[in-house]
Design an enzyme around this catalytic site. Structure first.
Site, short mmCIF file in Angstrom:
data_model
loop_
_atom_site.label_atom_id
_atom_site.label_comp_id
_atom_site.label_asym_id
_atom_site.label_seq_id
_atom_site.Cartn_x
_atom_site.Cartn_y
_atom_site.Cartn_z
N GLN A 51 52.87 31.44 31.03
CA GLN A 51 51.68 32.27 30.84
C GLN A 51 52.07 33.53 30.09
O GLN A 51 53.25 33.90 30.01
CB GLN A 51 51.12 32.72 32.21
N HIS A 69 51.48 33.03 38.94
CA HIS A 69 50.92 33.56 37.69
C HIS A 69 51.70 34.80 37.29
O HIS A 69 52.53 35.29 38.07
CB HIS A 69 49.41 33.85 37.82
N VAL A 78 39.73 40.93 39.01
CA VAL A 78 38.90 41.50 37.93
C VAL A 78 37.42 41.48 38.34
O VAL A 78 37.00 40.67 39.16
CB VAL A 78 39.06 40.70 36.60
N TRP A 114 45.76 28.92 43.88
CA TRP A 114 47.15 28.95 43.41
C TRP A 114 48.05 28.21 44.40
O TRP A 114 48.54 28.79 45.36
CB TRP A 114 47.62 30.39 43.25
N1 DAH Z 1 46.30 34.87 36.82
C1 DAH Z 1 45.24 33.95 36.48
C2 DAH Z 1 45.73 32.52 36.67
O1 DAH Z 1 46.86 32.28 36.70
C3 DAH Z 1 44.83 34.12 35.04
C4 DAH Z 1 44.15 35.42 34.84
C5 DAH Z 1 42.79 35.52 35.03
C6 DAH Z 1 44.88 36.54 34.50
C7 DAH Z 1 42.12 36.71 34.86
C8 DAH Z 1 44.23 37.76 34.34
C9 DAH Z 1 42.85 37.82 34.52
O2 DAH Z 1 44.90 38.87 34.01
O3 DAH Z 1 42.22 39.02 34.34
O4 DAH Z 1 44.93 31.64 36.79
#
Ligand code: DAH
Length: 329
Positions: free
Chosen positions: A211, A171, A254, A154
């Site tokens: 997002q 995010h 996760v 990120w």
């Molecule tokens: N936050 C991640 C991104 O911006 C995307 C994401 C991946 C969100 C897995 C989630 C997750 O809630 O479980 O790349």
């Protein structure tokens, strides 16, 4: 020849003139090439000199008089007619209405609302959060400690703040933490919002985009539940003819983690979201007892969805404010 009668007739005739068209007819009738006054003047040459002199002067004077009367009346009538025209203009109830140019929703707003509607119909609540975040919510609480190599995924805009380091959220996941700190399961939420990445731009990358985070936590939530929700969502948005697939992936917050890809019409497989089962460390960081709860989380790239749905080949168009582009939606 006596022009007395003619004069009388002409003056009476003149009082009957009501508009410019009639005035022109009047002028032709008396002063035109074959007009009556013209005729009188032409016939002077047949008279004796004495008569010609007398009648000639009289007739010429009369001609001038009539000409100036015509001029006066003409300017009066012009004034009158423009006045009535203007008045008619003001109250012309038969005039066609002026078409109002309606604005319309930006394609991103439009798709976002559609997506929100679909999730709401599946019982998800909409939650929003701040664009400016702390390192804690954007990273640490999501199981991405400082010096964790995953942080590199990120690229972050850091703000020049002291002593606390603030950033533009990379995010929407930080809202998982903020929400769970204040709420207990069971729940299902979505978090739409703008996110920021310190990246160079090209047709598929921009320094900000949208997002939609999803989070569902309860006592018995499995990947099967997630799969059902996501497939239902995508079918409602794109129609039955899409294909989806899940591939293993890694996100610190996760375990297990996966990416969801989809195929729409003749497109290639395209990654549209990351997802997974909420990591026990995330539950811990919000004060939940990890063994008591299970949940899935996902993060959808809204721009990608919009690009697929509307066949847009360059993400930058979505942020260009270019009306040639926007008016197509
Ligand atoms: N936050 C991640 C991104 O911006 C995307 C994401 C991946 C969100 C897995 C989630 C997750 O809630 O479980 O790349």
């Amino acid at each position: 020849m006596d022009i007395g009668d003619l004069k009388k007739r002409i003056f009476i005739d003149l009082t009957k003139v009501k508009d410019l068209a009639e005035l022109e007819q009047f002028r032709i009738k008396y002063l035109g090439r074959k007009g009556e006054i013209t005729f009188v003047l032409k016939s002077l040459k047949d008279l004796s000199i004495a008569k010609r002199k007398k009648l000639g002067t009289e007739a010429n004077q009369f001609k001038k008089e009539i000409e100036s009367k015509i001029e006066n009346l003409k300017s009066q009538l012009i004034k009158q007619e423009t006045k009535t025209k203007e008045r008619e203009k003001k109250i012309d109830i038969t005039a066609p209405g002026i078409r109002i140019v309606h604005g319309h929703l930006h394609p991103l707003t439009h798709i976002m609302r559609k997506i929100e509607d679909i999730f709401q119909s599946m019982g998800f609540r909409i939650i929003e959060g701040p664009d400016i975040e702390t390192e804690y919510y954007n990273f640490d609480a999501l199981n991405i400690p400082q010096d964790h190599p995953a942080r590199d995924a990120w690229d972050t805009f850091w703000l020049k703040t002291k002593p606390q380091r603030l950033l533009l959220r990379t995010h929407t996941s930080p809202m998982q933490v903020r929400f769970m700190e204040k709420n207990n399961p069971p729940f299902r939420i979505i978090v739409p919002g703008r996110v920021f990445r310190y990246e160079s731009t090209d047709a598929s990358h921009f320094y900000n985009f949208y997002q939609l985070e999803g989070l569902m936590v309860d006592t018995h939530i499995s990947i099967a539940n997630f799969k059902a929700v996501v497939e239902e969502f995508l079918k409602k948005l794109f129609g039955e003819e899409i294909e989806t697939r899940m591939r293993p992936s890694y996100y610190p917050f996760v375990e297990p983690g996966f990416d969801i890809e989809m195929k729409y019409l003749s497109s290639d497989w395209l990654e549209i979201m990351g997802a997974g089962m909420v990591h026990p460390n995330v539950f811990k960081s919000v004060g939940y007892v990890p063994g008591n709860w299970q949940g899935f989380a996902f993060g959808i790239g809204i721009d990608r969805i919009a690009m697929l749905k509307y066949k847009i080949n360059d993400i930058r168009l979505l942020y260009s404010s270019d009306l040639h582009f926007l008016n197509q939606f």
